[in-house]
Design a protein around this motif. Structure first.
Motif, short mmCIF file in Angstrom:
data_model
loop_
_atom_site.label_atom_id
_atom_site.label_comp_id
_atom_site.label_asym_id
_atom_site.label_seq_id
_atom_site.Cartn_x
_atom_site.Cartn_y
_atom_site.Cartn_z
N ASN A 1 0.71 8.96 8.33
CA ASN A 1 1.32 8.85 7.01
C ASN A 1 2.16 7.58 6.94
O ASN A 1 3.19 7.46 7.61
N LYS B 1 3.48 -4.98 -6.95
CA LYS B 1 2.70 -3.78 -7.26
C LYS B 1 2.82 -3.38 -8.71
O LYS B 1 1.87 -2.85 -9.31
N HIS B 2 3.98 -3.61 -9.33
CA HIS B 2 4.23 -3.13 -10.69
C HIS B 2 4.14 -4.21 -11.76
O HIS B 2 4.20 -3.90 -12.94
N GLU C 1 3.99 6.34 4.44
CA GLU C 1 5.30 6.48 3.81
C GLU C 1 6.32 7.11 4.76
O GLU C 1 7.47 6.67 4.84
N LYS D 1 0.82 -1.22 0.00
CA LYS D 1 0.00 0.00 0.00
C LYS D 1 0.85 1.27 0.00
O LYS D 1 0.32 2.37 0.03
N VAL D 2 2.18 1.10 -0.02
CA VAL D 2 3.09 2.24 0.05
C VAL D 2 3.28 2.86 -1.34
O VAL D 2 3.42 2.15 -2.34
N ASP D 3 3.29 4.19 -1.38
CA ASP D 3 3.69 4.91 -2.59
C ASP D 3 5.21 5.11 -2.49
O ASP D 3 5.69 5.97 -1.75
N PHE D 4 5.96 4.30 -3.23
CA PHE D 4 7.42 4.28 -3.07
C PHE D 4 8.07 5.61 -3.44
O PHE D 4 9.19 5.90 -3.02
N ARG D 5 7.40 6.43 -4.21
CA ARG D 5 7.96 7.73 -4.58
C ARG D 5 7.96 8.71 -3.40
O ARG D 5 8.65 9.73 -3.44
N LYS D 6 7.21 8.39 -2.34
CA LYS D 6 7.12 9.29 -1.19
C LYS D 6 8.02 8.86 -0.03
O LYS D 6 7.94 9.43 1.05
N THR E 1 -4.36 -5.80 -1.36
CA THR E 1 -4.74 -4.50 -0.79
C THR E 1 -6.24 -4.40 -0.55
O THR E 1 -6.69 -3.52 0.18
#
Length: 322
Positions: free
Chosen positions: A130, A190-191, A132, A62-67, A201
């Motif tokens: 948060n 995820k990708h 991330e 569930k993590v946005d790796f860009r953050k 998720t």
């Protein structure tokens, strides 16, 4: 039946801790179950790391790796942890502590120097924090611990056979296995495996209930260590009391720092929720084994605090899925 399920959802963590304790006492004090206890003991030891891996894998999905970048509160919480550690070490050296006084202080030190718990992002997400930012600090906290242990432990225990590089690499290895591996797998899923990712998720509170199962195992092991500790009951109660006070202080200090950065939940969990399994290991390995009772009790207190926080947020209708 519905009321019972609601009760389990509301009080998952206390139920898990109570169940772990009761299961241990049943197996420990029922002679007829000695064979079963011997059989299941190594299995439980192997299952616990698997639970932690699954918890973090589900969370990282569930993590946005860009953050995943450091933010300001990370610095101040890290500084506070370092300051707490140096104060304790300075007191040990200044007063030349020994005997039970040294054991008590070492018990406190292990609860402070230990890194942020790998499961802290699960609670943070549940409380609406948060994810991330919490995940990023979990990594940073492990590196802070990796630097502090080889510097501080030889100063307070001359028998601590520990080199800086050996300790740093050992902790780094644990970070890679416990944190990086499930994160890498979650990134790949995820990708590349979108259908499986949506299923993982889509299961509400999956990581939270997995954590409850792991807490049941950890609590049983903790109670075992406390019961078999070779020390008077009054001394064990004193360690437990100090662990409670320290737990409250660390959660409160973290939340105080966090309110300056609109990160009360995140900073509170970052400083208060500790990887107590790791703290128990370093106590056994480098300090007095009896000092491991401190982090053993700390895990009970921190999860009681987590339970109260989750109950309050559920009562307010602000509880989030994890």
């Amino acid at each position: 039946m519905t009321a019972f399920i609601r009760f389990l959802k509301d009080w998952t963590l206390p139920v898990a801790m109570l169940s772990g304790s009761l299961i241990y006492f049943v197996f420990a004090f029922t002679p007829a179950l000695d064979g079963a206890a011997t059989f299941f003991s190594p299995i439980c030891d192997q299952i616990l790391p698997l639970f932690m891996f699954l918890i973090l894998f589900v969370t990282f999905c569930k993590v946005d790796f860009r953050k995943l970048v450091p933010v300001k509160w990370h610095l101040w919480v890290g500084v506070q942890q370092v300051a707490f550690v140096f104060i304790i070490v300075a007191l040990i050296l200044w007063f030349r502590m020994s005997g039970h006084t040294l054991i008590l202080t070492e018990a406190i030190l292990t609860c402070i120097i230990g890194p942020c718990a790998a499961a802290a992002p699960v609670v943070t997400s549940k409380l609406g924090g948060n994810l991330e930012e919490m995940t990023t600090y979990t990594f940073l906290s492990n590196f802070i611990t990796a630097l502090l242990i080889p510097v501080c432990f030889p100063m307070i225990d001359k028998a601590a056979d520990i080199s800086f590089m050996a300790a740093f690499l050992k902790i780094l290895y644990q970070v890679c296995i416990v944190l990086l591996l499930p994160m890498l797998l979650a990134f790949i899923v995820k990708h590349t495996m979108h259908r499986f990712h949506r299923w993982v998720t889509g299961v509400k509170d999956l990581s939270y209930y997995l954590w409850g199962c792991s807490l049941m195992l950890v609590t049983g092991t903790t109670v075992k260590h406390i019961v078999h500790a070779d020390s008077p009951v009054s001394f064990l109660i004193l360690i437990a009391g100090l662990a409670l006070m320290l737990c409250i202080v660390q959660f409160a200090t973290g939340r105080f720092i966090g309110h300056y950065f609109d990160a009360t939940v995140e900073a509170g969990q970052a400083l208060g929720q500790k990887n107590t399994a790791f703290a128990i290991w370093i106590a056994y390995t480098y300090l007095s084994p009896l000092s491991s009772v401190g982090p053993g009790c700390y895990i009970l207190w921190q999860n009681i605090i987590n339970s109260v926080e989750i109950w309050r947020e559920r009562k307010r209708g602000n509880l989030h899925a994890s």
